[in-house]
Scaffold this motif. Structure first.
Motif, short mmCIF file in Angstrom:
data_model
loop_
_atom_site.label_atom_id
_atom_site.label_comp_id
_atom_site.label_asym_id
_atom_site.label_seq_id
_atom_site.Cartn_x
_atom_site.Cartn_y
_atom_site.Cartn_z
N UNK A 90 52.84 46.36 61.37
CA UNK A 90 53.52 46.50 60.12
C UNK A 90 53.44 47.93 59.75
N UNK A 91 54.40 48.23 58.68
CA UNK A 91 54.37 49.60 58.27
C UNK A 91 53.02 50.01 57.53
N UNK A 92 52.26 49.11 57.09
CA UNK A 92 50.86 49.50 56.50
C UNK A 92 49.66 49.40 57.70
N UNK A 93 49.95 49.40 58.83
CA UNK A 93 49.13 49.57 59.85
C UNK A 93 48.60 48.14 60.49
N UNK A 94 48.80 47.02 59.65
CA UNK A 94 48.19 45.83 60.04
C UNK A 94 49.13 45.22 61.31
N UNK A 146 50.61 36.95 55.75
CA UNK A 146 50.62 38.54 56.07
C UNK A 146 50.23 38.66 57.52
N UNK A 147 50.22 39.92 58.34
CA UNK A 147 50.07 40.17 59.37
C UNK A 147 48.53 39.76 59.85
N UNK A 148 48.27 38.99 60.85
CA UNK A 148 47.10 38.25 61.06
C UNK A 148 46.02 38.69 62.23
N UNK A 149 46.55 39.74 62.60
CA UNK A 149 45.65 40.31 63.98
C UNK A 149 44.04 40.31 63.64
N UNK A 150 43.87 41.00 62.59
CA UNK A 150 42.51 41.17 62.11
C UNK A 150 41.78 39.83 62.13
N UNK A 151 42.52 39.03 61.25
CA UNK A 151 41.89 37.62 60.89
C UNK A 151 41.77 36.74 62.42
#
Length: 418
Positions: A49-53, A227-232
């Motif tokens: 994503x644009x925010x880095x997520x 939301x982009x959930x890779x970290x989760x």
């Protein structure tokens, strides 16, 4: 004396044995954890994503949320776009039922060749082929219909023929000129924003329909609303014992306006562009900082039923009188509720009942309630012909598509006049 010495020795041996066992237990736990952690391999992002997520993709969500995932993939949201194949392209490819006649001179035929689907354009008089476009992607769940996209290198275009579900027929794509062959239309990011979870433009030279093919996430899936959930995902794969969800947007924690903005991004009609790029909005953001409605409060009751459910709902008495009402009051985004009027009627009756605090039960004449079969939705949110969404299903036919209005009101007179 010897017995006492022996007892002391035995106690020492027992103590040593206990210490040894405890040490072995700690070593076992340490190595077990090491083995578990060594098996963990972080998932790589599909796109960023644009925010880095990072985006992990909704299939990964099924590992922990299988029931919700299995339910959600049946919804119109999830099916709002997909790669094209025989399984999910609506419309008939059989000879005799695969043709759309644009005018007296031009006809389209939908054909299957080498496991791929094509739109072929012919001159009727001599049956000669003018051009051919492959179905590469689908836009639309098929509830009302589908339109189709083709790749030309990395550029994405809409082709001229679509599918219309009510008549189960091929039609001229909405927005294309009637009775005339036209060029395939470029598909820009603003078009994709309401039909895919994420897409990334691959050029900085101003061409807005060029994308990284492998980085498009089709459908409106889990990560569009959470939301982009890779970290989760990576955190919980690494720490399976931690059952409290981390690094994911929890919808229940959002304010009423944040919840409404999540839906209004795509269900509030045409919006004036802000200074932020498409796909930069994330659930929980303030939508008006990204784009603003292309209408005023004075226009709100005149809004067309196609595409602006939020605007119509916000003009309704039900909405204005409620401090908590949002889209999920009536809609469960995890379930396919299409035509489940019993469920929707229960939502209405949860407020409009004989309770002393409400006293808003239905007062319509029996003639009206019998007409709509005691269906609150049919009476107060009927299907209305769109002024903007019209389809050409044959050379001489141009008809409006009917869409259920979200302006909640009393429509009894119009129902009886049918």
């Amino acid at each position: 004396m010897k017995k006492k010495v022996q007892k002391l020795k035995d106690k020492k041996n027992l103590g040593a044995l206990i210490i040894l066992l405890i040490a072995c237990l700690f070593i076992f736990i340490f190595f077990s954890n090491s083995i578990i952690k060594s098996d963990y391999i972080p998932i790589k992002p599909i796109t960023i994503h644009n925010n880095g997520s990072g985006f992990s993709g909704s299939k990964v969500c099924a590992e922990c949320h299988l029931d919700i995932y299995n339910s959600h993939i049946k919804t119109a949201h999830y099916k709002s776009s997909a790669e094209a194949n025989l399984e999910n392209v609506k419309g008939n490819f059989k000879k005799g039922e695969n043709t759309f006649h644009l005018n007296d001179a031009i006809a389209f035929k939908m054909n299957l060749r080498n496991d791929s689907l094509y739109q072929d354009v012919f001159i009727k008089s001599n049956d000669s082929l003018i051009n051919s476009s492959r179905f590469d992607a689908i836009i639309g769940s098929g509830t009302k219909g589908q339109s189709y996209l083709k790749w030309q290198d990395s550029s994405l275009y809409q082709i001229q023929v679509s599918y219309f579900a009510p008549t189960k027929s091929w039609i001229n794509s909405p927005g294309y000129p009637p009775n005339r062959l036209a060029s395939n239309r470029p598909v820009q990011q603003r078009c994709l924003e309401c039909h895919v979870t994420h897409a990334k433009n691959s050029t900085s030279f101003g061409k807005k329909n060029v994308y990284y093919k492998s980085k498009i996430i089709y459908g409106i899936d889990c990560e569009r609303c959470h939301g982009p959930s890779l970290k989760h995902v990576n955190f919980h794969k690494k720490n399976p014992e931690d059952t409290i969800g981390k690094f994911a947007i929890k919808y229940r924690n959002l304010s009423k306006q944040q919840k409404l903005d999540a839906c209004a991004l795509c269900h509030s009609g045409l919006r004036k562009k802000g200074n932020k790029s498409p796909f930069s909005f994330i659930i929980g953001d303030t939508l008006n900082l990204f784009s603003t409605p292309d209408y005023t409060k004075e226009d709100i009751k005149k809004l067309d039923v196609h595409g602006n459910q939020y605007g119509l709902l916000s003009a309704s008495k039900c909405f204005k009188k409620s401090t908590t009402m949002d889209c999920t009051t009536c809609h469960n985004p995890h379930k396919n509720q299409r035509n489940n009027y019993t469920s929707f009627n229960k939502k209405c009756l949860s407020c409009h009942n004989s309770n002393e605090n409400h006293k808003n039960i239905c007062t319509a004449e029996k003639e009206v309630t019998n007409t709509v079969n005691n269906n609150c939705i049919e009476c107060h949110m009927p299907l209305v012909s769109s002024k903007t969404m019209k389809i050409q299903s044959s050379e001489d036919s141009l008809e409006s598509v009917k869409v259920r209005t979200h302006f909640i009101a009393v429509y009894a007179d119009s129902l009886l006049s049918k």
